[in-house]
Motif scaffolding. Sequence first.
Motif, PDB file in Angstrom:
ATOM      1  N   GLN A  69       0.805  -1.218   0.000  1.00  0.00           N
ATOM      2  CA  GLN A  69       0.000   0.000   0.000  1.00  0.00           C
ATOM      3  C   GLN A  69       0.842   1.275   0.000  1.00  0.00           C
ATOM      4  O   GLN A  69       0.371   2.333  -0.412  1.00  0.00           O
ATOM      5  CB  GLN A  69      -0.999   0.009   1.162  1.00  0.00           C
ATOM      6  CG  GLN A  69      -0.385   0.033   2.543  1.00  0.00           C
ATOM      7  CD  GLN A  69      -0.128  -1.345   3.110  1.00  0.00           C
ATOM      8  OE1 GLN A  69       0.025  -2.322   2.380  1.00  0.00           O
ATOM      9  NE2 GLN A  69      -0.060  -1.435   4.434  1.00  0.00           N
ATOM     10  N   GLU A  70       2.092   1.169   0.415  1.00  0.00           N
ATOM     11  CA  GLU A  70       2.974   2.335   0.441  1.00  0.00           C
ATOM     12  C   GLU A  70       3.309   2.840  -0.964  1.00  0.00           C
ATOM     13  O   GLU A  70       3.762   3.973  -1.127  1.00  0.00           O
ATOM     14  CB  GLU A  70       4.256   2.015   1.202  1.00  0.00           C
ATOM     15  CG  GLU A  70       4.026   1.784   2.673  1.00  0.00           C
ATOM     16  CD  GLU A  70       5.269   1.302   3.406  1.00  0.00           C
ATOM     17  OE1 GLU A  70       6.360   1.227   2.791  1.00  0.00           O
ATOM     18  OE2 GLU A  70       5.144   0.993   4.598  1.00  0.00           O
ATOM     19  N   SER A  71       3.077   2.025  -1.968  1.00  0.00           N
ATOM     20  CA  SER A  71       3.402   2.431  -3.342  1.00  0.00           C
ATOM     21  C   SER A  71       2.310   3.274  -3.989  1.00  0.00           C
ATOM     22  O   SER A  71       2.479   3.744  -5.106  1.00  0.00           O
ATOM     23  CB  SER A  71       3.688   1.200  -4.202  1.00  0.00           C
ATOM     24  OG  SER A  71       2.508   0.431  -4.361  1.00  0.00           O
ATOM     25  N   VAL A  72       1.200   3.498  -3.300  1.00  0.00           N
ATOM     26  CA  VAL A  72       0.140   4.355  -3.847  1.00  0.00           C
ATOM     27  C   VAL A  72       0.450   5.790  -3.406  1.00  0.00           C
ATOM     28  O   VAL A  72      -0.035   6.272  -2.388  1.00  0.00           O
ATOM     29  CB  VAL A  72      -1.271   3.905  -3.387  1.00  0.00           C
ATOM     30  CG1 VAL A  72      -2.343   4.762  -4.056  1.00  0.00           C
ATOM     31  CG2 VAL A  72      -1.494   2.443  -3.709  1.00  0.00           C
ATOM     32  N   ASP A  73       1.272   6.454  -4.208  1.00  0.00           N
ATOM     33  CA  ASP A  73       1.730   7.800  -3.863  1.00  0.00           C
ATOM     34  C   ASP A  73       0.754   8.867  -4.366  1.00  0.00           C
ATOM     35  O   ASP A  73      -0.286   8.563  -4.947  1.00  0.00           O
ATOM     36  CB  ASP A  73       3.139   8.040  -4.416  1.00  0.00           C
ATOM     37  CG  ASP A  73       3.215   7.911  -5.936  1.00  0.00           C
ATOM     38  OD1 ASP A  73       2.161   7.805  -6.609  1.00  0.00           O
ATOM     39  OD2 ASP A  73       4.342   7.907  -6.463  1.00  0.00           O
ATOM     40  N   VAL A 102      -7.919   0.602  -1.350  1.00  0.00           N
ATOM     41  CA  VAL A 102      -6.692  -0.085  -1.750  1.00  0.00           C
ATOM     42  C   VAL A 102      -6.733  -1.463  -1.119  1.00  0.00           C
ATOM     43  O   VAL A 102      -7.065  -1.599   0.063  1.00  0.00           O
ATOM     44  CB  VAL A 102      -5.427   0.669  -1.290  1.00  0.00           C
ATOM     45  CG1 VAL A 102      -4.171  -0.165  -1.527  1.00  0.00           C
ATOM     46  CG2 VAL A 102      -5.306   2.010  -2.000  1.00  0.00           C
ATOM     47  N   ILE A 103      -6.436  -2.471  -1.910  1.00  0.00           N
ATOM     48  CA  ILE A 103      -6.256  -3.812  -1.364  1.00  0.00           C
ATOM     49  C   ILE A 103      -4.785  -4.163  -1.546  1.00  0.00           C
ATOM     50  O   ILE A 103      -4.278  -4.211  -2.663  1.00  0.00           O
ATOM     51  CB  ILE A 103      -7.167  -4.855  -2.029  1.00  0.00           C
ATOM     52  CG1 ILE A 103      -8.632  -4.532  -1.708  1.00  0.00           C
ATOM     53  CG2 ILE A 103      -6.798  -6.262  -1.554  1.00  0.00           C
ATOM     54  CD1 ILE A 103      -9.636  -5.529  -2.234  1.00  0.00           C
ATOM     55  N   ALA A 104      -4.120  -4.351  -0.415  1.00  0.00           N
ATOM     56  CA  ALA A 104      -2.693  -4.688  -0.394  1.00  0.00           C
ATOM     57  C   ALA A 104      -2.559  -6.178  -0.130  1.00  0.00           C
ATOM     58  O   ALA A 104      -3.022  -6.677   0.890  1.00  0.00           O
ATOM     59  CB  ALA A 104      -1.992  -3.883   0.689  1.00  0.00           C
ATOM     60  N   VAL A 105      -1.937  -6.871  -1.068  1.00  0.00           N
ATOM     61  CA  VAL A 105      -1.793  -8.320  -0.977  1.00  0.00           C
ATOM     62  C   VAL A 105      -0.316  -8.665  -0.815  1.00  0.00           C
ATOM     63  O   VAL A 105       0.515  -8.249  -1.612  1.00  0.00           O
ATOM     64  CB  VAL A 105      -2.343  -9.015  -2.243  1.00  0.00           C
ATOM     65  CG1 VAL A 105      -2.193 -10.525  -2.145  1.00  0.00           C
ATOM     66  CG2 VAL A 105      -3.799  -8.621  -2.492  1.00  0.00           C
ATOM     67  N   THR A 106      -0.031  -9.405   0.247  1.00  0.00           N
ATOM     68  CA  THR A 106       1.312  -9.957   0.415  1.00  0.00           C
ATOM     69  C   THR A 106       1.235 -11.412  -0.007  1.00  0.00           C
ATOM     70  O   THR A 106       0.465 -12.194   0.562  1.00  0.00           O
ATOM     71  CB  THR A 106       1.788  -9.849   1.881  1.00  0.00           C
ATOM     72  OG1 THR A 106       1.732  -8.474   2.275  1.00  0.00           O
ATOM     73  CG2 THR A 106       3.211 -10.369   2.016  1.00  0.00           C
ATOM     74  N   LEU A 107       1.985 -11.753  -1.035  1.00  0.00           N
ATOM     75  CA  LEU A 107       1.935 -13.089  -1.608  1.00  0.00           C
ATOM     76  C   LEU A 107       2.856 -14.043  -0.855  1.00  0.00           C
ATOM     77  O   LEU A 107       4.006 -13.708  -0.561  1.00  0.00           O
ATOM     78  CB  LEU A 107       2.325 -13.044  -3.080  1.00  0.00           C
ATOM     79  CG  LEU A 107       1.408 -12.197  -3.966  1.00  0.00           C
ATOM     80  CD1 LEU A 107       2.049 -11.969  -5.319  1.00  0.00           C
ATOM     81  CD2 LEU A 107       0.049 -12.841  -4.105  1.00  0.00           C
ATOM     82  N   ALA A 108       2.343 -15.213  -0.564  1.00  0.00           N
ATOM     83  CA  ALA A 108       3.135 -16.256   0.090  1.00  0.00           C
ATOM     84  C   ALA A 108       4.023 -16.929  -0.949  1.00  0.00           C
ATOM     85  O   ALA A 108       3.659 -17.028  -2.123  1.00  0.00           O
ATOM     86  CB  ALA A 108       2.211 -17.282   0.741  1.00  0.00           C
ATOM     87  N   HIS A 118      -7.519  -4.740   3.275  1.00  0.00           N
ATOM     88  CA  HIS A 118      -8.481  -3.947   2.526  1.00  0.00           C
ATOM     89  C   HIS A 118      -8.618  -2.611   3.245  1.00  0.00           C
ATOM     90  O   HIS A 118      -9.178  -2.526   4.334  1.00  0.00           O
ATOM     91  CB  HIS A 118      -9.823  -4.679   2.474  1.00  0.00           C
ATOM     92  CG  HIS A 118     -10.836  -3.982   1.628  1.00  0.00           C
ATOM     93  ND1 HIS A 118     -12.013  -4.576   1.277  1.00  0.00           N
ATOM     94  CD2 HIS A 118     -10.877  -2.755   1.055  1.00  0.00           C
ATOM     95  CE1 HIS A 118     -12.723  -3.748   0.540  1.00  0.00           C
ATOM     96  NE2 HIS A 118     -12.045  -2.629   0.393  1.00  0.00           N
ATOM     97  N   ILE A 119      -8.094  -1.572   2.628  1.00  0.00           N
ATOM     98  CA  ILE A 119      -8.105  -0.233   3.209  1.00  0.00           C
ATOM     99  C   ILE A 119      -9.205   0.560   2.522  1.00  0.00           C
ATOM    100  O   ILE A 119      -9.086   0.921   1.350  1.00  0.00           O
ATOM    101  CB  ILE A 119      -6.734   0.444   3.042  1.00  0.00           C
ATOM    102  CG1 ILE A 119      -5.638  -0.456   3.628  1.00  0.00           C
ATOM    103  CG2 ILE A 119      -6.740   1.831   3.666  1.00  0.00           C
ATOM    104  CD1 ILE A 119      -4.253  -0.132   3.125  1.00  0.00           C
ATOM    105  N   GLN A 120     -10.288   0.810   3.254  1.00  0.00           N
ATOM    106  CA  GLN A 120     -11.409   1.557   2.701  1.00  0.00           C
ATOM    107  C   GLN A 120     -11.146   3.049   2.808  1.00  0.00           C
ATOM    108  O   GLN A 120     -10.443   3.502   3.705  1.00  0.00           O
ATOM    109  CB  GLN A 120     -12.690   1.189   3.426  1.00  0.00           C
ATOM    110  CG  GLN A 120     -13.076  -0.266   3.244  1.00  0.00           C
ATOM    111  CD  GLN A 120     -14.374  -0.636   3.939  1.00  0.00           C
ATOM    112  OE1 GLN A 120     -15.054   0.199   4.523  1.00  0.00           O
ATOM    113  NE2 GLN A 120     -14.724  -1.901   3.861  1.00  0.00           N
TER     114      GLN A 120
END
Length: 123
Positions: A69-73, A102-108, A118-120
């Motif tokens: 989510q930090e990449s959504v500048d 924003v939905i931030a997904v950390t892939l395993a 899920h950041i509303q």
Amino acid sequence: MTKSRKAAGTEGERLAQEHLALYGYEILDVNWRCKAGELDIVAKKDGTLIFVEVRARTASSMHAFGAPQESVDYRKRMKLRRLAEIYLLQTGRSGVPVRFDVIAVTLASIGGASDIRHIQNAL
């Protein structure tokens, strides 16, 4: 072996769609494109149109690049707003309540997600 950036993005979008469906969101459009760019997911819930930006990273890349989510500048947020305006005009959906998530997904490393956030009202 690490996933390519494109493969990680595709997997993240698939997992984000599953997450939204699980929580009762209706998916209206995926990878909606126009000359100005692309919206990852457009969904609807409780009468609100939701523009969802999906960001995915592998757990191993977070050490170097930070949380997804930090990449959504600022520049990306402004672009998403412009794209949403175009979407509303082109689809005739103007006048409805909208929200940006924003939905931030950390892939395993073994597949799937190790974390989905899920950041509303993210923008």
